[in-house]
Design an enzyme around this catalytic site. Structure first.
Site, mmCIF file in Angstrom:
data_model
loop_
_atom_site.group_PDB
_atom_site.id
_atom_site.type_symbol
_atom_site.label_atom_id
_atom_site.label_comp_id
_atom_site.label_asym_id
_atom_site.label_seq_id
_atom_site.Cartn_x
_atom_site.Cartn_y
_atom_site.Cartn_z
ATOM 1 N N ARG A 128 0.867 -1.179 0.000
ATOM 2 C CA ARG A 128 0.000 0.000 0.000
ATOM 3 C C ARG A 128 0.905 1.230 0.000
ATOM 4 O O ARG A 128 1.780 1.380 0.850
ATOM 5 C CB ARG A 128 -0.937 -0.006 1.214
ATOM 6 C CG ARG A 128 -0.252 -0.126 2.564
ATOM 7 C CD ARG A 128 -1.238 0.131 3.698
ATOM 8 N NE ARG A 128 -0.686 -0.244 4.982
ATOM 9 C CZ ARG A 128 0.129 0.502 5.715
ATOM 10 N NH1 ARG A 128 0.515 1.690 5.275
ATOM 11 N NH2 ARG A 128 0.592 0.073 6.876
ATOM 12 N N HIS B 110 -1.889 3.278 6.549
ATOM 13 C CA HIS B 110 -2.813 2.184 6.847
ATOM 14 C C HIS B 110 -4.261 2.682 6.756
ATOM 15 O O HIS B 110 -5.094 2.063 6.096
ATOM 16 C CB HIS B 110 -2.537 1.632 8.241
ATOM 17 C CG HIS B 110 -3.509 0.586 8.671
ATOM 18 N ND1 HIS B 110 -3.544 -0.669 8.096
ATOM 19 C CD2 HIS B 110 -4.490 0.599 9.605
ATOM 20 C CE1 HIS B 110 -4.506 -1.377 8.667
ATOM 21 N NE2 HIS B 110 -5.098 -0.636 9.573
ATOM 22 N N TYR C 69 7.754 3.811 9.996
ATOM 23 C CA TYR C 69 8.112 2.389 9.976
ATOM 24 C C TYR C 69 8.500 1.877 8.587
ATOM 25 O O TYR C 69 8.788 0.693 8.429
ATOM 26 C CB TYR C 69 6.966 1.539 10.548
ATOM 27 C CG TYR C 69 5.610 1.753 9.907
ATOM 28 C CD1 TYR C 69 5.239 1.063 8.755
ATOM 29 C CD2 TYR C 69 4.685 2.643 10.458
ATOM 30 C CE1 TYR C 69 3.999 1.250 8.166
ATOM 31 C CE2 TYR C 69 3.441 2.842 9.879
ATOM 32 C CZ TYR C 69 3.104 2.138 8.743
ATOM 33 O OH TYR C 69 1.871 2.328 8.152
#
Length: 360
Positions: free
Chosen positions: A259, A263, A273
Protein backbone atom coordinates in the site's frame (compact mmCIF):
# COMPACT_ATOMS: atom_id res chain seq x y z
CA UNK A 1 13.09 -25.83 12.22
CA UNK A 2 14.98 -23.38 10.05
CA UNK A 3 15.51 -26.12 7.46
CA UNK A 4 11.83 -27.05 7.70
CA UNK A 5 10.79 -23.44 7.09
CA UNK A 6 13.10 -23.19 4.12
CA UNK A 7 11.69 -26.44 2.76
CA UNK A 8 8.14 -25.09 2.93
CA UNK A 9 9.18 -21.80 1.36
CA UNK A 10 10.54 -23.73 -1.63
CA UNK A 11 7.10 -25.32 -2.07
CA UNK A 12 5.46 -21.90 -2.39
CA UNK A 13 7.39 -19.99 -5.06
CA UNK A 14 5.94 -16.67 -6.18
CA UNK A 15 3.58 -17.18 -9.12
CA UNK A 16 4.02 -14.52 -11.79
CA UNK A 17 2.93 -13.93 -15.39
CA UNK A 18 4.05 -10.33 -16.05
CA UNK A 19 7.38 -9.03 -14.82
CA UNK A 20 7.94 -5.44 -13.72
CA UNK A 21 8.47 -4.36 -17.34
CA UNK A 22 5.09 -5.74 -18.39
CA UNK A 23 6.71 -8.64 -20.24
CA UNK A 24 5.17 -12.12 -20.26
CA UNK A 25 7.44 -14.49 -18.35
CA UNK A 26 4.98 -17.39 -18.02
CA UNK A 27 3.37 -17.95 -21.41
CA UNK A 28 1.89 -21.29 -20.33
CA UNK A 29 -0.29 -19.61 -17.70
CA UNK A 30 -1.43 -16.62 -19.78
CA UNK A 31 -5.21 -16.32 -19.31
CA UNK A 32 -7.48 -16.47 -22.35
CA UNK A 33 -8.91 -12.99 -21.92
CA UNK A 34 -10.13 -11.03 -24.93
CA UNK A 35 -8.78 -7.56 -25.71
CA UNK A 36 -12.05 -6.08 -24.44
CA UNK A 37 -11.73 -7.99 -21.17
CA UNK A 38 -8.13 -6.83 -20.74
CA UNK A 39 -9.23 -3.23 -21.35
CA UNK A 40 -12.07 -3.64 -18.86
CA UNK A 41 -9.61 -4.84 -16.23
CA UNK A 42 -7.31 -1.87 -16.87
CA UNK A 43 -10.29 0.49 -16.77
CA UNK A 44 -11.23 -0.80 -13.33
CA UNK A 45 -7.67 -0.36 -12.05
CA UNK A 46 -7.34 3.21 -13.34
CA UNK A 47 -10.82 4.13 -12.06
CA UNK A 48 -9.98 2.69 -8.62
CA UNK A 49 -6.70 4.63 -8.43
CA UNK A 50 -8.63 7.86 -9.08
CA UNK A 51 -11.27 6.84 -6.55
CA UNK A 52 -8.52 6.38 -3.99
CA UNK A 53 -7.04 9.81 -4.70
CA UNK A 54 -10.43 11.52 -4.50
CA UNK A 55 -11.42 9.60 -1.36
CA UNK A 56 -8.26 10.76 0.41
CA UNK A 57 -9.04 14.35 -0.58
CA UNK A 58 -12.67 14.00 0.57
CA UNK A 59 -11.51 12.55 3.87
CA UNK A 60 -9.17 15.50 4.45
CA UNK A 61 -12.06 17.86 3.68
CA UNK A 62 -14.15 16.16 6.37
CA UNK A 63 -16.63 14.79 3.81
CA UNK A 64 -15.79 11.13 4.45
CA UNK A 65 -15.30 9.25 7.68
CA UNK A 66 -13.16 6.14 7.97
CA UNK A 67 -10.97 5.48 4.92
CA UNK A 68 -8.21 2.94 4.21
CA UNK A 69 -6.14 3.87 1.11
CA UNK A 70 -5.89 1.28 -1.68
CA UNK A 71 -3.24 2.62 -4.11
CA UNK A 72 -0.73 -0.13 -4.87
CA UNK A 73 -3.15 -2.96 -4.18
CA UNK A 74 -5.32 -2.64 -7.31
CA UNK A 75 -3.92 -5.77 -8.98
CA UNK A 76 -4.51 -7.84 -5.87
CA UNK A 77 -8.02 -6.53 -5.31
CA UNK A 78 -9.35 -6.23 -8.84
CA UNK A 79 -7.47 -9.11 -10.44
CA UNK A 80 -9.00 -11.46 -7.89
CA UNK A 81 -12.47 -9.96 -8.20
CA UNK A 82 -12.34 -10.13 -12.01
CA UNK A 83 -12.11 -13.92 -11.70
CA UNK A 84 -15.39 -14.14 -9.80
CA UNK A 85 -18.99 -14.47 -10.95
CA UNK A 86 -21.86 -12.15 -9.99
CA UNK A 87 -23.47 -14.83 -7.81
CA UNK A 88 -20.30 -15.40 -5.77
CA UNK A 89 -20.46 -14.04 -2.24
CA UNK A 90 -18.00 -11.35 -1.17
CA UNK A 91 -16.87 -10.83 2.43
CA UNK A 92 -14.44 -7.89 2.31
CA UNK A 93 -12.18 -6.27 4.84
CA UNK A 94 -12.24 -2.52 5.37
CA UNK A 95 -9.66 -1.85 2.62
CA UNK A 96 -11.69 -3.82 0.10
CA UNK A 97 -14.36 -1.29 -0.85
CA UNK A 98 -13.23 -1.31 -4.53
CA UNK A 99 -14.21 -4.98 -4.92
CA UNK A 100 -17.60 -4.20 -3.37
CA UNK A 101 -18.16 -1.37 -5.84
CA UNK A 102 -17.28 -3.53 -8.84
CA UNK A 103 -19.50 -6.25 -7.37
CA UNK A 104 -22.46 -3.87 -7.56
CA UNK A 105 -22.48 -1.59 -4.50
CA UNK A 106 -23.41 1.94 -5.69
CA UNK A 107 -20.62 4.44 -5.18
CA UNK A 108 -22.74 6.77 -3.08
CA UNK A 109 -23.44 3.92 -0.67
CA UNK A 110 -19.73 3.25 -0.35
CA UNK A 111 -19.33 6.88 0.73
CA UNK A 112 -22.20 6.54 3.20
CA UNK A 113 -20.59 3.41 4.66
CA UNK A 114 -17.44 5.44 5.26
CA UNK A 115 -19.56 7.96 7.17
CA UNK A 116 -21.10 5.22 9.32
CA UNK A 117 -24.55 5.72 7.83
CA UNK A 118 -26.83 2.65 7.88
CA UNK A 119 -27.88 3.20 4.25
CA UNK A 120 -24.28 2.45 3.29
CA UNK A 121 -24.73 -1.07 4.58
CA UNK A 122 -27.93 -1.82 2.69
CA UNK A 123 -26.92 -4.03 -0.22
CA UNK A 124 -29.06 -3.69 -3.35
CA UNK A 125 -31.03 -6.72 -4.53
CA UNK A 126 -28.71 -9.13 -6.31
CA UNK A 127 -25.48 -7.86 -4.74
CA UNK A 128 -24.17 -10.85 -2.81
CA UNK A 129 -21.89 -9.32 -0.22
CA UNK A 130 -21.49 -8.27 3.37
CA UNK A 131 -20.38 -4.81 4.44
CA UNK A 132 -16.63 -4.43 5.02
CA UNK A 133 -15.52 -6.11 8.23
CA UNK A 134 -13.80 -3.82 10.73
CA UNK A 135 -12.78 -6.58 13.16
CA UNK A 136 -9.48 -7.80 11.74
CA UNK A 137 -9.73 -11.38 10.47
CA UNK A 138 -13.34 -11.98 11.57
CA UNK A 139 -14.49 -12.29 7.96
CA UNK A 140 -12.52 -15.55 7.62
CA UNK A 141 -14.83 -17.32 10.07
CA UNK A 142 -17.89 -15.79 8.43
CA UNK A 143 -16.67 -16.97 5.03
CA UNK A 144 -16.35 -20.55 6.23
CA UNK A 145 -19.99 -20.47 7.31
CA UNK A 146 -21.26 -18.86 4.11
CA UNK A 147 -19.29 -21.35 1.99
CA UNK A 148 -20.60 -24.34 3.96
CA UNK A 149 -24.15 -23.07 3.44
CA UNK A 150 -23.53 -22.94 -0.31
CA UNK A 151 -22.23 -26.50 -0.28
CA UNK A 152 -25.21 -27.81 1.69
CA UNK A 153 -27.59 -26.19 -0.82
CA UNK A 154 -25.66 -27.66 -3.74
CA UNK A 155 -24.89 -24.23 -5.22
CA UNK A 156 -22.11 -23.79 -7.77
CA UNK A 157 -20.67 -20.59 -6.35
CA UNK A 158 -18.00 -19.56 -3.89
CA UNK A 159 -17.49 -17.32 -0.87
CA UNK A 160 -14.46 -15.05 -1.15
CA UNK A 161 -12.80 -13.04 1.58
CA UNK A 162 -9.82 -10.76 2.07
CA UNK A 163 -7.57 -9.77 4.92
CA UNK A 164 -4.13 -8.24 5.22
CA UNK A 165 -0.96 -9.85 6.54
CA UNK A 166 -1.93 -8.54 9.98
CA UNK A 167 -5.15 -10.53 9.75
CA UNK A 168 -3.16 -13.76 9.42
CA UNK A 169 -1.92 -13.21 12.97
CA UNK A 170 -5.47 -13.48 14.30
CA UNK A 171 -7.07 -16.66 15.59
CA UNK A 172 -10.06 -16.21 13.28
CA UNK A 173 -7.73 -16.66 10.30
CA UNK A 174 -6.79 -20.19 11.36
CA UNK A 175 -10.24 -21.12 12.62
CA UNK A 176 -11.95 -20.08 9.41
CA UNK A 177 -9.54 -21.97 7.15
CA UNK A 178 -9.54 -25.05 9.36
CA UNK A 179 -13.36 -25.23 9.42
CA UNK A 180 -13.69 -24.65 5.68
CA UNK A 181 -10.98 -27.21 4.96
CA UNK A 182 -12.55 -29.86 7.18
CA UNK A 183 -15.84 -29.61 5.25
CA UNK A 184 -14.36 -28.94 1.79
CA UNK A 185 -16.39 -25.73 1.72
CA UNK A 186 -16.14 -23.65 -1.49
CA UNK A 187 -14.17 -20.74 -0.03
CA UNK A 188 -11.31 -18.61 -1.29
CA UNK A 189 -9.21 -16.93 1.40
CA UNK A 190 -7.05 -14.05 0.10
CA UNK A 191 -4.29 -12.69 2.33
CA UNK A 192 -2.99 -9.42 0.91
CA UNK A 193 0.54 -9.22 2.24
CA UNK A 194 1.40 -5.51 2.11
CA UNK A 195 4.28 -6.20 4.53
CA UNK A 196 3.35 -3.95 7.45
CA UNK A 197 -0.24 -4.60 8.63
CA UNK A 198 -0.83 -1.38 10.57
CA UNK A 199 2.85 -0.80 11.36
CA UNK A 200 4.36 -4.19 12.25
CA UNK A 201 6.68 -5.77 9.64
CA UNK A 202 5.49 -9.17 8.47
CA UNK A 203 8.79 -10.67 9.61
CA UNK A 204 7.81 -9.83 13.20
CA UNK A 205 4.31 -11.23 12.81
CA UNK A 206 5.33 -14.77 11.90
CA UNK A 207 8.31 -17.09 11.73
CA UNK A 208 6.96 -18.64 8.53
CA UNK A 209 8.80 -17.81 5.32
CA UNK A 210 5.50 -17.33 3.49
CA UNK A 211 1.89 -16.78 4.48
CA UNK A 212 0.78 -19.21 1.78
CA UNK A 213 2.36 -22.13 3.62
CA UNK A 214 -0.10 -21.63 6.47
CA UNK A 215 -2.54 -23.49 4.23
CA UNK A 216 -0.65 -26.70 4.95
CA UNK A 217 -1.82 -26.89 8.57
CA UNK A 218 -5.44 -26.51 7.42
CA UNK A 219 -4.98 -29.19 4.75
CA UNK A 220 -6.02 -26.86 1.94
CA UNK A 221 -4.44 -25.53 -1.24
CA UNK A 222 -2.09 -22.58 -0.88
CA UNK A 223 -0.30 -20.34 -3.37
CA UNK A 224 1.87 -17.22 -3.19
CA UNK A 225 1.27 -14.75 -6.02
CA UNK A 226 2.95 -11.57 -7.22
CA UNK A 227 0.22 -9.23 -6.03
CA UNK A 228 1.40 -6.43 -8.32
CA UNK A 229 0.75 -8.64 -11.37
CA UNK A 230 -2.96 -8.45 -12.15
CA UNK A 231 -2.92 -11.38 -14.56
CA UNK A 232 -1.21 -13.70 -12.06
CA UNK A 233 -3.75 -12.79 -9.38
CA UNK A 234 -6.59 -13.34 -11.84
CA UNK A 235 -5.35 -16.80 -12.85
CA UNK A 236 -4.68 -17.92 -9.27
CA UNK A 237 -8.19 -16.88 -8.22
CA UNK A 238 -9.82 -18.39 -11.31
CA UNK A 239 -8.16 -21.74 -10.65
CA UNK A 240 -9.09 -21.58 -6.96
CA UNK A 241 -12.71 -20.93 -7.91
CA UNK A 242 -12.78 -23.89 -10.30
CA UNK A 243 -11.40 -26.20 -7.61
CA UNK A 244 -13.94 -24.92 -5.09
CA UNK A 245 -17.03 -25.42 -7.24
CA UNK A 246 -15.73 -28.87 -8.26
CA UNK A 247 -15.79 -29.94 -4.62
CA UNK A 248 -12.02 -29.80 -4.09
CA UNK A 249 -12.20 -27.44 -1.14
CA UNK A 250 -10.85 -23.99 -0.29
CA UNK A 251 -7.65 -22.20 -1.25
CA UNK A 252 -5.45 -19.68 0.55
CA UNK A 253 -3.95 -17.11 -1.83
CA UNK A 254 -1.16 -14.88 -0.53
CA UNK A 255 -0.69 -11.81 -2.74
CA UNK A 256 2.61 -9.96 -2.33
CA UNK A 257 1.60 -6.33 -2.59
CA UNK A 258 2.19 -2.89 -1.10
CA UNK A 259 0.00 0.00 0.00
CA UNK A 260 1.53 3.28 -1.07
CA UNK A 261 -0.39 5.34 1.45
CA UNK A 262 -0.95 5.06 5.21
CA UNK A 263 -2.81 2.18 6.85
CA UNK A 264 -5.84 4.46 7.25
CA UNK A 265 -6.42 8.21 7.18
CA UNK A 266 -6.89 8.19 10.96
CA UNK A 267 -3.45 9.51 11.77
CA UNK A 268 -1.11 6.73 10.61
CA UNK A 269 2.35 7.93 9.50
CA UNK A 270 4.08 5.24 7.38
CA UNK A 271 7.37 7.18 7.36
CA UNK A 272 7.83 6.04 10.97
CA UNK A 273 8.11 2.39 9.98
CA UNK A 274 8.95 2.35 6.24
CA UNK A 275 12.05 3.63 4.49
CA UNK A 276 12.15 5.79 1.37
CA UNK A 277 14.25 3.13 -0.33
CA UNK A 278 11.58 0.49 0.28
CA UNK A 279 8.83 2.81 -0.96
CA UNK A 280 10.87 3.53 -4.08
CA UNK A 281 11.50 -0.18 -4.68
CA UNK A 282 7.78 -0.97 -4.63
CA UNK A 283 6.86 2.08 -6.71
CA UNK A 284 8.89 0.46 -9.50
CA UNK A 285 6.46 -2.47 -9.28
CA UNK A 286 3.33 -0.32 -9.62
CA UNK A 287 0.55 -2.62 -10.91
CA UNK A 288 -0.93 0.05 -13.18
CA UNK A 289 2.41 0.85 -14.82
CA UNK A 290 3.16 -2.83 -15.37
CA UNK A 291 -0.20 -3.65 -16.91
CA UNK A 292 -0.21 -0.44 -18.97
CA UNK A 293 3.11 -1.42 -20.58
CA UNK A 294 1.72 -4.86 -21.41
CA UNK A 295 -1.46 -3.46 -22.99
CA UNK A 296 0.34 -0.73 -24.93
CA UNK A 297 2.74 -3.31 -26.36
CA UNK A 298 -0.32 -5.28 -27.53
CA UNK A 299 -1.76 -2.10 -29.05
CA UNK A 300 -5.00 -2.25 -27.06
CA UNK A 301 -4.53 0.71 -24.70
CA UNK A 302 -3.62 4.35 -25.16
CA UNK A 303 -3.08 7.52 -23.16
CA UNK A 304 -6.27 8.92 -24.68
CA UNK A 305 -8.32 5.98 -23.43
CA UNK A 306 -6.81 6.24 -19.97
CA UNK A 307 -7.59 9.97 -19.79
CA UNK A 308 -11.20 9.23 -20.71
CA UNK A 309 -11.44 6.77 -17.81
CA UNK A 310 -9.90 9.33 -15.45
CA UNK A 311 -12.37 12.03 -16.44
CA UNK A 312 -15.33 9.66 -16.20
CA UNK A 313 -14.20 8.55 -12.76
CA UNK A 314 -13.93 12.13 -11.54
CA UNK A 315 -17.41 12.99 -12.81
CA UNK A 316 -19.03 9.88 -11.32
CA UNK A 317 -17.30 10.40 -7.98
CA UNK A 318 -18.47 14.02 -7.92
CA UNK A 319 -22.05 12.91 -8.61
CA UNK A 320 -21.88 10.13 -6.03
CA UNK A 321 -20.66 12.34 -3.19
CA UNK A 322 -23.43 14.81 -4.05
CA UNK A 323 -25.97 11.97 -3.87
CA UNK A 324 -24.54 10.85 -0.53
CA UNK A 325 -24.81 14.43 0.77
CA UNK A 326 -28.49 14.38 -0.14
CA UNK A 327 -29.33 11.40 2.09
CA UNK A 328 -30.85 12.56 5.41
CA UNK A 329 -28.44 12.34 8.32
CA UNK A 330 -28.76 9.24 10.47
CA UNK A 331 -30.79 9.71 13.64
CA UNK A 332 -30.08 8.15 17.02
CA UNK A 333 -33.58 6.61 16.98
CA UNK A 334 -32.75 4.92 13.66
CA UNK A 335 -29.54 3.55 15.12
CA UNK A 336 -31.41 2.08 18.09
CA UNK A 337 -34.27 0.76 15.96
CA UNK A 338 -31.94 -0.87 13.43
CA UNK A 339 -30.05 -2.72 16.15
CA UNK A 340 -33.02 -4.38 17.88
CA UNK A 341 -36.32 -5.88 16.82
CA UNK A 342 -37.58 -5.83 20.41
CA UNK A 343 -35.99 -3.14 22.57
CA UNK A 344 -34.83 -3.94 26.09
CA UNK A 345 -36.19 -1.65 28.84
CA UNK A 346 -33.18 0.65 29.02
CA UNK A 347 -33.24 1.30 25.26
CA UNK A 348 -36.99 1.80 25.26
CA UNK A 349 -36.40 4.67 27.66
CA UNK A 350 -33.60 6.08 25.51
CA UNK A 351 -35.71 5.70 22.38
CA UNK A 352 -38.48 7.81 23.91
CA UNK A 353 -35.93 10.37 25.08
CA UNK A 354 -34.39 10.77 21.62
CA UNK A 355 -37.77 10.76 19.87
CA UNK A 356 -38.65 13.78 21.95
CA UNK A 357 -35.36 15.50 21.10
CA UNK A 358 -35.62 14.78 17.39
CA UNK A 359 -39.20 16.03 17.15
CA UNK A 360 -38.19 19.51 18.22
Amino acid sequence: MKRTNEKYAEQFPTFQILNEEGEVVNEEKMPKLSDDELKDLMTRMVYTRILDQRSIALNRQGRLGFYAPTAGQEASQLGSHFALEKDDYLLPGYRDVPQLIWHGLPLYKAFLWSRGHFVGGQMPEGVHAMVPQIIIGAQYVQTAGVALGMKKRGEKRVAVTYTGDGGTSQGDFYEGMNFAGAFDAPAIFIAQNNRFAISTPVEKQTKAETLAQKAVAAGIEGIQVDGMDVLAVYVATKEARERAINGEGPTLIETLTYRYGPHTMAGDDPTRYRTKDLDSEWEQKDPLVRFRKFLEDKGVWSEEEENEVIERAKEEIKAAIKEADGIPKQKVTELIGNMYETLPQNLQEQMEEYKAKESK
